[in-house]
Design a protein around this motif. Structure first.
Motif, PDB file in Angstrom:
ATOM      1  N   UNK A  51       0.806  -1.215   0.000  1.00  0.00           N
ATOM      2  CA  UNK A  51       0.000   0.000   0.000  1.00  0.00           C
ATOM      3  C   UNK A  51       0.837   1.261   0.000  1.00  0.00           C
ATOM      4  N   UNK A  52       0.197   2.383  -0.319  1.00  0.00           N
ATOM      5  CA  UNK A  52       0.887   3.664  -0.358  1.00  0.00           C
ATOM      6  C   UNK A  52       0.976   4.271   1.042  1.00  0.00           C
ATOM      7  N   UNK A  53       2.048   5.048   1.323  1.00  0.00           N
ATOM      8  CA  UNK A  53       2.105   5.797   2.575  1.00  0.00           C
ATOM      9  C   UNK A  53       1.085   6.929   2.548  1.00  0.00           C
ATOM     10  N   UNK A  54       0.834   7.541   3.696  1.00  0.00           N
ATOM     11  CA  UNK A  54      -0.163   8.610   3.761  1.00  0.00           C
ATOM     12  C   UNK A  54       0.221   9.805   2.891  1.00  0.00           C
ATOM     13  N   UNK A  55       1.523  10.033   2.692  1.00  0.00           N
ATOM     14  CA  UNK A  55       1.951  11.151   1.852  1.00  0.00           C
ATOM     15  C   UNK A  55       1.580  10.949   0.392  1.00  0.00           C
ATOM     16  N   UNK A  56       1.239   9.722   0.014  1.00  0.00           N
ATOM     17  CA  UNK A  56       0.839   9.444  -1.372  1.00  0.00           C
ATOM     18  C   UNK A  56      -0.619   9.005  -1.442  1.00  0.00           C
ATOM     19  N   UNK A  57      -1.410   9.374  -0.435  1.00  0.00           N
ATOM     20  CA  UNK A  57      -2.843   9.101  -0.478  1.00  0.00           C
ATOM     21  C   UNK A  57      -3.281   7.854   0.242  1.00  0.00           C
ATOM     22  N   UNK A  58      -2.352   7.105   0.814  1.00  0.00           N
ATOM     23  CA  UNK A  58      -2.726   5.920   1.564  1.00  0.00           C
ATOM     24  C   UNK A  58      -3.449   6.280   2.852  1.00  0.00           C
ATOM     25  N   UNK A  59      -4.325   5.392   3.305  1.00  0.00           N
ATOM     26  CA  UNK A  59      -5.056   5.649   4.552  1.00  0.00           C
ATOM     27  C   UNK A  59      -4.372   4.948   5.712  1.00  0.00           C
ATOM     28  N   UNK A  60      -4.433   5.579   6.871  1.00  0.00           N
ATOM     29  CA  UNK A  60      -3.843   4.988   8.064  1.00  0.00           C
ATOM     30  C   UNK A  60      -4.518   3.673   8.407  1.00  0.00           C
TER      31      UNK A  60
END
Length: 625
Positions: A51-60
């Motif tokens: 998954x993407x990190x939060x800086x790239x739109x991923x959700x916590x």
């Protein structure tokens, strides 16, 4: 990592465990070949999730779900893993301790995208034992920073600069401290944010006796090593020395102990903390040579930090002597400004005088006794510079030892270490060594090694050394007179790319560095407990020049984006001559980038050219459009 972990993709995991059809084979996820000639933290790995990190739109929520599934998958596979740290803001994954024999099972988890060894990042070197005139010398004039301060009226006020390094001496008066060690409260007037991630005794290098890899964090990021204080002074000292942007405030993120190395996952934690603390610019004068893949987690994180609106500046490395591809992460990140080093145009040096009264500047080899500051000495030579014996790499013959005993001996640079030359001279009975260069420029000789060097060694230029050798061979010896004074001298390599500055390209053939800045022979702040100011050389000193320049630009135009800063710096950079033969043409682009920054021109420019650099790839013969 062993060759087995880098073998071709197989049909099954270790222990006969079958791989689900259509799933990436665990072997293909293990990125051991992204680090070359880099020490690895024993049994420590980055595990990147899909998954993407939060800086790239991923959700916590999704990130936490991946962590939970990863733990469940490992439990089902019977794998014992210790989680060192969890990441989610700039890079999505975890740092873990796990045995190498279990890596294929770790990579077999469906949520795992890739596994990287955690590299050990060596601590920056201590400065040479010398003092210099109390200013940042001519370096800030080379980049136009002095013009920005005095004529344009910008000093970086209101800009927050994060320094990920060995900490900052918060007591230093040039950095807003009280001037008395241990009396300034943190946060201070200038160092307003920060954190010590590791503690004084931390050392991540497993090959040293002082190996102590367990961090002991502390809220106060005070510096006991020196490098970070020197870097901070270049960015923004305001006192005895004046930095590039003397009005900035600092975030100090300490990732080194008082000596030794750090781990890449500690670096990544510091990057995430700098984002949390809302730094406008982050400087990382740190890196691992040859880790030149943008996929490595610290390079991914530095790019993510830049996408969040932080101008990220990093040194490109000091491995120029090792040739191509010696640039390192995080400076190789695509959105990170990777910086090469340019030699200062002048520097202060100790000197002695020869028989004609001519001044002979020198630098001092360390660790070794200090040279005299008064009186005279006799210099002898055993051979002219064209003779291999002049280099002193082999033990001296009985006849040559008789000439050397009780005298200072002239020795030419080349073919063996400075330490070996000093050992041989010492064994022959010399009371000191005058080392002369075999190329243009001055060197700061390192004499570390066994046995300990018990005689002083000073280094002079090639021209001065050859003249002294001629005089000594003609008359049996030549007399010099020591002085306690210093002299300002032009650097023979001033304005050229430093010999140590690393070459690009990156491992995937992208051009790096992006720009260059003064990094050779730079005088700046140093911890008061050691010495108030010191001279250091390295791309570590070039990077904060660019970080300070970015602060000036952001104050001048707060609307500039990270991309804008990089483009303007590249547009206005000054192309430099070839280091080895200045008259032959320009330095290669994968060593100087766009050239040396000119921040006054970057601020004043009313035309912007984009793209600021071209990646044409492999070309056929002839011109390209």
């Amino acid at each position: 990592m062993t060759g087995a972990l880098l073998s071709p993709v197989g049909a099954s995991a270790a222990g006969g465990e079958q791989i689900a059809p259509g799933s990436p084979a665990p072997e293909s996820k293990i990125q051991g070949n992204l680090l070359t000639d880099v020490t690895m933290a024993p049994g420590a790995y980055f595990v990147q999730f899909a998954g993407e990190p939060t800086s790239r739109g991923g959700s916590l929520t999704a990130i936490k779900a991946e962590r939970a599934q990863f733990q469940n998958d490992l439990q089902d596979a019977g794998v014992d893993v210790e989680v060192r740290h969890e990441f989610g803001a700039l890079w999505n994954g975890v740092a873990v301790n796990v045995s190498e024999s279990q890596l294929l099972k770790v990579a077999g988890s469906e949520v795992v995208e890739a596994v990287f060894p955690i590299g050990v990042i060596d601590a920056p070197e201590e400065p040479e034992a010398q003092t210099i005139d109390p200013e940042l010398f001519t370096a800030i004039t080379m980049t136009g920073s002095d013009v920005v301060q005095s004529e344009l009226g910008f000093d970086g006020t209101g800009i927050r600069v994060g320094v990920i390094d060995t900490g900052i001496d918060i007591d230093h008066p040039d950095l807003g401290g009280s001037g008395t060690p241990g009396t300034t409260a943190f946060p201070s007037a200038r160092v307003t944010k920060g954190y010590d991630f590791v503690g004084d005794d931390y050392n991540a290098n497993p090959s040293t006796d002082a190996y102590s890899p367990t961090p002991v964090p502390d809220a106060n990021p005070d510096d006991c090593q020196g490098h970070g204080t020197h870097v901070a002074g270049i960015v923004g000292a305001d006192g005895v020395v004046t930095g590039v942007a003397p009005g900035v405030t600092f975030g100090a993120y300490r990732v080194f102990g008082c000596e030794g190395s750090t781990d890449a996952d500690v670096m990544l934690r510091a990057m995430e903390r700098s984002l949390h603390d809302r730094m406008d610019v982050v400087n990382m004068s740190i890196g691992s040579a040859f880790s030149a893949w943008e996929e490595y987690p610290t390079a991914q994180a530095s790019d993510a930090l830049a996408r969040e609106g932080v101008v990220v500046v990093a040194s490109i490395g000091n491995s120029g002597a090792d040739g191509l591809y010696s640039a390192g992460a995080p400076g190789v990140g695509g959105d990170t400004i990777g910086v090469g080093s340019v030699d200062n145009i002048e520097f202060m040096a100790n000197f002695f005088t020869d028989e004609t009264g001519a001044t002979v500047p020198y630098t001092i080899g360390t660790p070794a006794p200090e040279p005299p500051t008064e009186g005279t000495a006799e210099l002898v030579a055993v051979a002219p510079p064209t003779d291999e014996l002049s280099k002193g790499c082999a033990p001296y013959s009985e006849a040559d030892a008789a000439t050397i005993a009780g005298q200072w001996v002239l020795v030419q640079r080349g073919d063996c270490t400075f330490h070996q030359k000093a050992v041989n001279a010492q064994a022959a009975g010399a009371i000191g060594v005058v080392l002369y260069n075999n190329v243009a420029g001055m060197v700061n000789p390192s004499l570390s090694g066994t046995p300990e060097i018990t005689i002083p060694l000073v280094a002079v230029s090639a021209a001065d050394g050859q003249r002294l050798v001629t005089d000594a061979l003609a008359d049996g010896s030549t007399t010099i007179t020591w002085s306690a004074e210093e002299t300002s001298i032009p650097s023979p390599t001033g304005g050229l790319i430093s010999s140590f500055s690393s070459f690009g390209t990156t491992a995937d053939l992208q051009y790096k560095p992006d720009v260059s800045a003064p990094g050779g022979q730079i005088y700046s702040t140093y911890p008061l407990e050691i010495q108030a100011h010191a001279t250091l050389s390295g791309t570590s000193m070039a990077s904060p020049h660019v970080a300070g320049a970015a602060a000036l630009m952001l104050q001048a135009d707060p609307g500039l984006s990270v991309h804008d800063v990089k483009v303007r710096l590249q547009n206005s950079a000054e192309q430099l001559p070839l280091n080895l033969a200045p008259a032959a043409g320009l330095e290669v682009v994968h060593r100087q980038g766009a050239g040396m920054i000119k921040v006054d021109k970057s601020i004043l420019a009313d035309v912007v050219i984009e793209p600021s650099f071209l990646q044409l790839g492999q070309q056929v013969a002839g011109s390209s459009t």
